[in-house]
Scaffold this motif. Structure first.
Motif, mmCIF file in Angstrom:
data_model
loop_
_atom_site.group_PDB
_atom_site.id
_atom_site.type_symbol
_atom_site.label_atom_id
_atom_site.label_comp_id
_atom_site.label_asym_id
_atom_site.label_seq_id
_atom_site.Cartn_x
_atom_site.Cartn_y
_atom_site.Cartn_z
ATOM 1 N N TYR A 265 -2.775 35.002 1.110
ATOM 2 C CA TYR A 265 -2.177 36.304 0.798
ATOM 3 C C TYR A 265 -0.790 36.131 0.199
ATOM 4 C CZ TYR A 265 -5.964 38.048 3.713
ATOM 5 O OH TYR A 265 -7.200 38.314 4.244
ATOM 6 N N GLY A 278 -0.205 40.952 0.778
ATOM 7 C CA GLY A 278 -0.891 41.500 -0.380
ATOM 8 C C GLY A 278 -2.000 40.586 -0.872
ATOM 9 N N LEU A 279 -2.972 41.181 -1.522
ATOM 10 C CA LEU A 279 -4.088 40.398 -2.057
ATOM 11 C C LEU A 279 -3.715 39.797 -3.402
ATOM 12 C CD1 LEU A 279 -7.067 42.831 -1.364
ATOM 13 C CD2 LEU A 279 -6.062 41.144 0.162
ATOM 14 N N ARG A 284 -8.060 41.411 -5.786
ATOM 15 C CA ARG A 284 -7.977 42.864 -5.925
ATOM 16 C C ARG A 284 -8.871 43.354 -7.054
ATOM 17 N NH1 ARG A 284 -2.083 44.523 -5.807
ATOM 18 N NH2 ARG A 284 -2.426 44.370 -3.556
ATOM 19 N N LEU A 288 -11.994 45.967 -6.751
ATOM 20 C CA LEU A 288 -12.035 47.204 -7.534
ATOM 21 C C LEU A 288 -13.351 47.310 -8.299
ATOM 22 C CD1 LEU A 288 -8.381 47.371 -8.904
ATOM 23 C CD2 LEU A 288 -9.509 49.078 -7.451
ATOM 24 N N TRP A 308 -7.025 45.267 2.157
ATOM 25 C CA TRP A 308 -7.001 45.943 0.852
ATOM 26 C C TRP A 308 -6.630 47.410 1.095
ATOM 27 C CZ3 TRP A 308 -11.704 47.960 -2.239
ATOM 28 C CH2 TRP A 308 -11.293 48.365 -3.514
ATOM 29 N N GLU A 310 -5.287 49.932 -0.755
ATOM 30 C CA GLU A 310 -5.724 50.983 -1.664
ATOM 31 C C GLU A 310 -7.218 51.265 -1.504
ATOM 32 O OE1 GLU A 310 -5.279 49.647 -5.811
ATOM 33 O OE2 GLU A 310 -5.034 47.628 -4.967
#
Length: 439
Positions: A265, A278-279, A284, A288, A308, A310
């Motif tokens: 990370y 964070g990824l 990410r 998505l 994740w 978001e």
């Protein structure tokens, strides 16, 4: 009776039902005849003095001892009393709000055979299962973060997440379930009784680090931790934290960002000055793309990587749109637990205001927490300067550069996300904020 190998030390103060469940779970975990159990009663006023001795003897026979105290010696004092009277070669410090699972002892003992510099070892502590039977991490190790703040590493991640099973050397593990050679405990002087039910384990582990020893959590050893049930658990937190900082600041180093990097990370400092794992961009992007395949794919993506953020917020919106408010609330609550900041707390508050406006207590608690993020430009500038110096001292140039960028972007922050938060807290008709870091 032969000398036991492990002495299990359980300090208690009231909460008899917790103690009863702990003792029964410990007996059911089949620790063997080479284990003794010492319960130190810190002057309980409930059913403990009457019920505990009888239950202990029925479960463990002569391997059980009940040590009543005339006054409350707190967690540190109770463990020191038990350690002095223990007959085992090993001590397991154990909270009474825990439920040991079968097979906890062997992996912990084996870890010391495999690692000559191991100071203390602890089991993986898990929260009780949720409605789907899923266990989440309560304790996988303690890390030191910005502002000398200590926190549990990866708390609330599902137990099957890949990072849970990774071996790692740690500075600090919790005293809620900690195995250590008895002689080492005594040589170090036991727990510092100047602490009142908090941070004594941090200071103790710092002394182990001073001896060039490290700690580990052994995932194969598992214990359920109900967590936070002790009476007065947080009453002295400010004083405990200050005492710990005075005694340990030269013995411990900031290690949270390094732990995250070891697991793939990227430490991310938000405009709200919160730090989160964070990824990487490639991960990410993959998530998505998976999410675009529909709700089932998005759900699977979030289950596989709950960090994740978001994705969690997107899933909550889709669950609410499909008429599943209960699922949406669980998703938003998990997002706030994994990373508490306005980015997750505002969507949660907005949801509660829409779906349960009568829940005054939850609304008040969320508003109070969010109000803590309101800050003057002068205070934020001072905070950023302190953070920048802290990151440089910790050998974190990228995070130091990030703090400088946030300083340069102060006007946009106060005109944008800070103003929106202040306005949101003045009205009940709040829009659902966008995902991602504000600003």
């Amino acid at each position: 009776m032969s000398c036991p190998v492990i002495s299990v030390l359980i300090p208690v103060y009231n909460n008899w039902e917790l103690t009863r469940a702990c003792l029964e779970a410990l007996a059911a975990s089949d620790p063997g005849d080479d284990t003794e159990v010492l319960v130190v009663d810190n002057a309980s006023t409930d059913a403990t003095p009457q019920a505990c001795p009888a239950l202990g003897r029925s479960l463990f026979g002569e391997r059980f001892r009940y040590l009543p105290q005339p006054v409350n010696r707190n967690y540190a004092g109770a463990n020191n009393i038990a350690a002095a009277q223990a007959r085992g070669d090993w001590l397991l410090l154990l909270n009474n709000d825990t439920l040991p699972q079968p097979g906890w002892a062997a992996p912990l003992l084996r870890a010391f055979d495999e690692d000559p510099r191991l100071g203390a070892a602890g089991p993986l502590l898990l929260y009780p299962p949720d409605k789907d039977g899923l266990h989440r991490v309560q304790h996988l190790g303690v890390v030191l973060s910005q502002g000398s703040r200590v926190s549990h590493l990866y708390e609330y991640l599902p137990e099957r997440h890949p990072v849970v099973s990774r071996p790692r050397r740690l500075q600090i593990i919790t005293g809620a379930a900690l195995l250590i050679p008895r002689q080492r405990y005594l040589t170090l002087g036991g727990l510092d009784e100047g602490f009142i039910n908090g941070f004594e384990d941090v200071e103790f582990c710092a002394r182990l680090c001073r001896e060039d020893l490290h700690q580990r959590v052994i995932p194969e050893a598992r214990i359920i931790h109900l967590a936070g049930r002790s009476e007065g658990r947080r009453d002295s937190e400010a004083a405990n934290s200050a005492r710990c900082f005075r005694q340990c600041r030269h013995l411990l180093r900031m290690d949270e960002p390094a732990r995250w990097r070891d697991d793939g990370y990227q430490p991310e400092l938000s405009p709200w000055l919160t730090l989160a794992p964070g990824l990487p961009p490639t991960v990410r992007l993959r998530l998505l793309r998976q999410a675009r395949e529909g709700l089932a794919a998005l759900t699977e993506a979030v289950r596989g990587e709950p960090l994740w953020q978001e994705g969690l917020l997107l899933l909550a919106r889709q669950q609410e749109a499909q008429g599943r408010p209960g699922d949406a609330l669980e998703t938003l609550t998990l997002a706030a637990r994994l990373h508490s900041s306005p980015e997750t707390l505002l969507p949660l508050l907005a949801f509660v205001l829409r779906m349960a406006p009568e829940d005054a207590r939850t609304i008040a608690l969320l508003r109070e927490e969010l109000a803590g993020y309101l800050i003057t430009p002068e205070a934020r500038e001072a905070r950023l300067r302190a953070l920048q110096a802290e990151w440089l001292d910790a050998g974190e140039p990228a995070l130091a550069a990030r703090t400088e960028a946030l300083r340069q972007d102060a006007a946009a922050f106060f005109a944008g996300p800070h103003m929106r938060l202040a306005q949101a807290l003045q009205t009940d008709g709040m829009p659902l904020p966008s995902t991602g870091h504000a600003g």
